[in-house]
Write a protein that holds these residues in place. Structure first.
Motif, PDB file in Angstrom:
ATOM      1  N   UNK A  47      14.669  -6.090   9.465  1.00 53.39           N
ATOM      2  CA  UNK A  47      14.509  -4.724   9.979  1.00 53.39           C
ATOM      3  C   UNK A  47      15.325  -3.720   9.168  1.00 53.39           C
ATOM      4  N   UNK A  48      16.494  -4.104   8.717  1.00 57.25           N
ATOM      5  CA  UNK A  48      17.300  -3.202   7.888  1.00 57.25           C
ATOM      6  C   UNK A  48      16.570  -2.880   6.594  1.00 57.25           C
ATOM      7  N   UNK A  49      15.968  -3.890   5.966  1.00 58.27           N
ATOM      8  CA  UNK A  49      15.265  -3.676   4.713  1.00 58.27           C
ATOM      9  C   UNK A  49      14.011  -2.828   4.934  1.00 58.27           C
ATOM     10  N   UNK A  71      11.346   2.245   3.840  1.00 58.64           N
ATOM     11  CA  UNK A  71      10.750   3.497   4.325  1.00 58.64           C
ATOM     12  C   UNK A  71      11.469   4.700   3.719  1.00 58.64           C
ATOM     13  N   UNK A  72      12.787   4.643   3.664  1.00 55.85           N
ATOM     14  CA  UNK A  72      13.560   5.743   3.062  1.00 55.85           C
ATOM     15  C   UNK A  72      13.316   5.839   1.561  1.00 55.85           C
ATOM     16  N   UNK A  73      13.294   4.700   0.879  1.00 50.00           N
ATOM     17  CA  UNK A  73      13.089   4.702  -0.577  1.00 50.00           C
ATOM     18  C   UNK A  73      11.720   5.237  -0.953  1.00 50.00           C
ATOM     19  N   UNK A  74      10.737   5.041  -0.086  1.00 43.97           N
ATOM     20  CA  UNK A  74       9.380   5.531  -0.344  1.00 43.97           C
ATOM     21  C   UNK A  74       9.154   6.934   0.226  1.00 43.97           C
ATOM     22  N   UNK A  75      10.195   7.500   0.825  1.00 50.07           N
ATOM     23  CA  UNK A  75      10.126   8.839   1.435  1.00 50.07           C
ATOM     24  C   UNK A  75       9.033   8.935   2.501  1.00 50.07           C
ATOM     25  N   UNK A  76       8.907   7.897   3.301  1.00 52.28           N
ATOM     26  CA  UNK A  76       7.915   7.897   4.375  1.00 52.28           C
ATOM     27  C   UNK A  76       8.417   8.746   5.534  1.00 52.28           C
ATOM     28  N   UNK A  89      15.036  -1.088  -7.823  1.00 47.69           N
ATOM     29  CA  UNK A  89      16.212  -0.333  -8.272  1.00 47.69           C
ATOM     30  C   UNK A  89      16.700   0.621  -7.184  1.00 47.69           C
ATOM     31  N   UNK A  90      15.773   1.280  -6.509  1.00 53.29           N
ATOM     32  CA  UNK A  90      16.159   2.203  -5.432  1.00 53.29           C
ATOM     33  C   UNK A  90      16.841   1.469  -4.283  1.00 53.29           C
ATOM     34  N   UNK A  91      16.432   0.216  -4.062  1.00 52.26           N
ATOM     35  CA  UNK A  91      16.989  -0.562  -2.950  1.00 52.26           C
ATOM     36  C   UNK A  91      18.210  -1.376  -3.351  1.00 52.26           C
ATOM     37  N   UNK A  92      18.424  -1.534  -4.650  1.00 47.52           N
ATOM     38  CA  UNK A  92      19.541  -2.354  -5.114  1.00 47.52           C
ATOM     39  C   UNK A  92      19.303  -3.838  -4.891  1.00 47.52           C
ATOM     40  N   UNK A  93      18.047  -4.264  -5.027  1.00 46.72           N
ATOM     41  CA  UNK A  93      17.697  -5.678  -4.877  1.00 46.72           C
ATOM     42  C   UNK A  93      17.078  -6.162  -6.180  1.00 46.72           C
ATOM     43  N   UNK A  94      16.907  -7.458  -6.307  1.00 47.11           N
ATOM     44  CA  UNK A  94      16.299  -7.996  -7.526  1.00 47.11           C
ATOM     45  C   UNK A  94      14.837  -7.576  -7.614  1.00 47.11           C
ATOM     46  N   UNK A 107       0.833  -1.207   0.000  1.00 51.00           N
ATOM     47  CA  UNK A 107       0.000   0.000   0.000  1.00 51.00           C
ATOM     48  C   UNK A 107       0.870   1.261   0.000  1.00 51.00           C
ATOM     49  N   UNK A 108       1.908   1.284   0.825  1.00 48.55           N
ATOM     50  CA  UNK A 108       2.795   2.454   0.883  1.00 48.55           C
ATOM     51  C   UNK A 108       3.512   2.660  -0.450  1.00 48.55           C
ATOM     52  N   UNK A 109       3.917   1.584  -1.077  1.00 48.31           N
ATOM     53  CA  UNK A 109       4.595   1.690  -2.379  1.00 48.31           C
ATOM     54  C   UNK A 109       3.656   2.280  -3.430  1.00 48.31           C
ATOM     55  N   UNK A 110       2.423   1.781  -3.469  1.00 54.04           N
ATOM     56  CA  UNK A 110       1.463   2.279  -4.457  1.00 54.04           C
ATOM     57  C   UNK A 110       1.119   3.735  -4.175  1.00 54.04           C
ATOM     58  N   UNK A 111       0.925   4.096  -2.906  1.00 52.75           N
ATOM     59  CA  UNK A 111       0.634   5.494  -2.559  1.00 52.75           C
ATOM     60  C   UNK A 111       1.792   6.410  -2.940  1.00 52.75           C
TER      61      UNK A 111
END
Length: 147
Positions: free
Chosen positions: A57-59, A64-69, A34-39, A20-24
């Motif tokens: 927890x790290x991810x 949260x940072x990649x989504x600018x929460x 791509x922002x996280x550097x994961x597959x 939901x946070x990603x879509x919002x």
């Protein structure tokens, strides 16, 4: 279509809240990966309720940072949950999962109707853990766990 899952109640809400946070944030899974550097598949796996993959927890912090929460609480369940492993029954709704956008109210359309959440007994949890199966359960697996 009705789905039945066995999943950690915390993981259930975490996975759905990440989606939901990603879509919002108007970001698709590919962009977030791509922002996280994961597959690209990793994001799909952690959002998929049928898959046991989950972020550590790290991810969660990186997402949260990649989504600018502004707060991690946007990703976490809204309350402290009483149950550990639960049996979740869902009715899948007919939505276009390829084009995931917010509606006019700024909300993400629901992809399922929650029919029930029932905690598993300690015996059921032990049997479930021993099987190490994906979260989605079928009738054969139910017999091994619940009968």
């Amino acid at each position: 279509m009705i789905l039945e899952l066995i999943i950690s109640e915390f993981d259930f809400w975490l996975k759905e809240n990440i989606r939901i946070a990603r879509i919002k944030s108007e970001i698709d899974q590919v962009e977030l990966s791509h922002r996280l550097g994961v597959s690209e598949g990793y994001i799909g796996n952690i959002e998929n309720l049928k898959n046991r993959a989950k972020p550590n927890t790290r991810m969660i912090s990186r997402i949260a940072n990649a989504l600018n929460l502004e707060t991690y609480s946007d990703l976490l369940p809204k309350q402290v949950l009483e149950n550990d492993i639960v049996r979740v029954k869902l009715e899948l709704l007919k939505i276009n999962t390829r084009k995931q956008v917010v509606n006019d109210d700024g909300e993400v359309p629901e992809r399922f109707k929650l029919l029930s959440i029932e905690p598993l007994s300690s015996n059921e949890i032990s049997r479930w853990n021993a099987l190490k199966k994906p979260y989605l359960i079928d009738s054969k697996l139910q017999k091994k766990i619940f009968i």
